[in-house]
Design an enzyme around this catalytic site. Structure first.
Site, PDB file in Angstrom:
ATOM      1  CG  ASP A   7      -1.693   1.226   1.428  1.00 55.82           C
ATOM      2  OD1 ASP A   7      -2.319   1.680   0.456  1.00 55.82           O
ATOM      3  OD2 ASP A   7      -1.684   1.784   2.555  1.00 55.82           O
ATOM      4  CG  LEU A   8       1.696   5.680  -1.772  1.00 57.32           C
ATOM      5  CD1 LEU A   8       3.161   5.419  -2.091  1.00 57.32           C
ATOM      6  CD2 LEU A   8       1.068   6.510  -2.892  1.00 57.32           C
ATOM      7  CB  THR A  15       0.829  10.659   2.260  1.00 55.75           C
ATOM      8  OG1 THR A  15       0.892   9.249   2.030  1.00 55.75           O
ATOM      9  CG2 THR A  15       1.943  11.348   1.507  1.00 55.75           C
ATOM     10  CE  LYS A  43      -4.604   6.209   9.468  1.00 56.58           C
ATOM     11  NZ  LYS A  43      -3.750   5.693  10.561  1.00 56.58           N
ATOM     12  CB  SER A 112      -2.120   2.958  -3.616  1.00 56.15           C
ATOM     13  OG  SER A 112      -2.659   4.197  -3.203  1.00 56.15           O
ATOM     14  CB  ALA A 113      -7.558   3.560  -2.445  1.00 53.93           C
ATOM     15  CE  LYS A 143      -5.953  -0.766  -0.861  1.00 54.94           C
ATOM     16  NZ  LYS A 143      -4.763  -0.109  -0.331  1.00 54.94           N
TER      17      LYS A 143
HETATM   18  C1  G6P Z   1      -5.488   5.981   0.147  1.00 53.12           C
HETATM   19  C2  G6P Z   1      -5.567   6.705   1.476  1.00 53.12           C
HETATM   20  C3  G6P Z   1      -6.919   7.359   1.690  1.00 53.12           C
HETATM   21  C4  G6P Z   1      -7.274   8.201   0.470  1.00 53.12           C
HETATM   22  C5  G6P Z   1      -7.313   7.326  -0.768  1.00 53.12           C
HETATM   23  C6  G6P Z   1      -7.636   8.122  -2.029  1.00 53.12           C
HETATM   24  O1  G6P Z   1      -6.107   4.771   0.254  1.00 53.12           O
HETATM   25  O2  G6P Z   1      -5.331   5.814   2.541  1.00 53.12           O
HETATM   26  O3  G6P Z   1      -6.845   8.151   2.839  1.00 53.12           O
HETATM   27  O4  G6P Z   1      -8.525   8.831   0.649  1.00 53.12           O
HETATM   28  O5  G6P Z   1      -6.054   6.706  -0.943  1.00 53.12           O
HETATM   29  O6  G6P Z   1      -6.550   8.974  -2.273  1.00 53.12           O
HETATM   30  P1  G6P Z   1      -6.543  10.187  -3.289  1.00 53.12           P
HETATM   31  O7  G6P Z   1      -5.113  10.645  -3.253  1.00 53.12           O
HETATM   32  O8  G6P Z   1      -6.942   9.650  -4.618  1.00 53.12           O
HETATM   33  O9  G6P Z   1      -7.511  11.186  -2.789  1.00 53.12           O
HETATM   34 MG    MG Z   2      -2.633   3.208   3.588  1.00 55.10          MG
END
Ligand code: G6P
Ligand code: MG
Length: 216
Positions: A7-8, A15, A43, A112-113, A143
């Site tokens: 995951d990122l 971040t 998260k 990553s999302a 997720k």
């Molecule tokens: C990750 C983070 C979330 C975030 C999502 C979307 O999964 O853990 O906190 O909302 O990505 O990120 P973005 O940068 O596309 O808004």
């Molecule tokens: Mg994460």
């Protein structure tokens, strides 16, 4: 053959705190607040789904246009935090593990999302370390749906049950478990108790532990 999926946000770079600050400001501007405990539920969750959850907590509804504006404003605010991100922002212990995996020719994928994943990997100089990148632009289901990890495994040609997943979120740990992968939680034991293994940070992970998982 084994593979590793990272995951990122909150795993490779710190971040997650910037997502929290940006969402918090958005809620405060709408006249309410939410707790750090509630933030655990955000998260790993997509941008759209996060805003839906936050609005529910504040008993607030927005028109379609307002919803889009708020999403854009949150992202602008978030981007202002990450403009100056560099390799110095890679979380302690992460590079040691990535370097070990690279030496061992273990394929590495991102799962990553975030739609901001690629710029973050570029800024931190990690782009070339990954054999595949699956991010918020590539998936339709957030997720804990396992879609992101299943695609990440397919892209590196590794069977699901042979993948290790590093995750800092409850939703992400659940996604890895549903996919039948080995989940390694990075964070608090109380929060990530569903993970197969849990560490406070990458600094706590011994190379032998990884070696073991890769050979069994
Ligand atoms: C990750 C983070 C979330 C975030 C999502 C979307 O999964 O853990 O906190 O909302 O990505 O990120 P973005 O940068 O596309 O808004
Ligand atoms: Mg994460």
């Amino acid at each position: 053959m084994k593979g590793v999926i990272f995951d990122l946000d909150g795993v490779i770079v710190d971040t997650a705190k910037f997502h929290f600050l940006a969402w918090k400001k958005l809620a405060n501007d709408l006249g309410f607040d939410f707790t750090e405990l509630q933030n655990e539920e955000l998260k790993g969750v997509s941008r759209v789904r996060s805003l839906e959850k936050i609005l529910k907590w504040g008993n607030t509804s927005l028109s379609e246009d307002e919803f889009k504006e708020k999403m854009a404003a949150k992202n602008d605010h978030y981007l202002s935090y990450i403009t100056n991100l560099t390799s110095k922002d890679i979380l302690p212990g992460v590079s040691r593990i990535i370097d070990f995996l690279t030496e061992q020719n273990i394929p590495i994928s991102l799962g990553s999302a975030s739609k901001n994943a690629r710029p973050i990997l570029k800024k931190t100089g990690l782009m070339d370390k990954f054999h595949a990148i699956v991010d918020g632009n590539d998936v339709s289901k957030a997720k804990p749906d396992p879609e992101v990890f299943i695609i990440a495994a397919e892209k590196i040609g590794v069977a699901k049950e042979n993948c290790l997943v590093f995750e800092d979120s409850v939703a992400g740990v659940q996604a890895a478990n549903i996919a039948g992968m080995t989940s390694i939680g990075i964070g608090e034991k109380d929060v990530l108790h569903e993970a197969d293994h849990i560490f406070n940070s990458f600094e706590e992970i011994e190379i032998d532990f990884i070696k073991n998982l890769l050979t069994t």
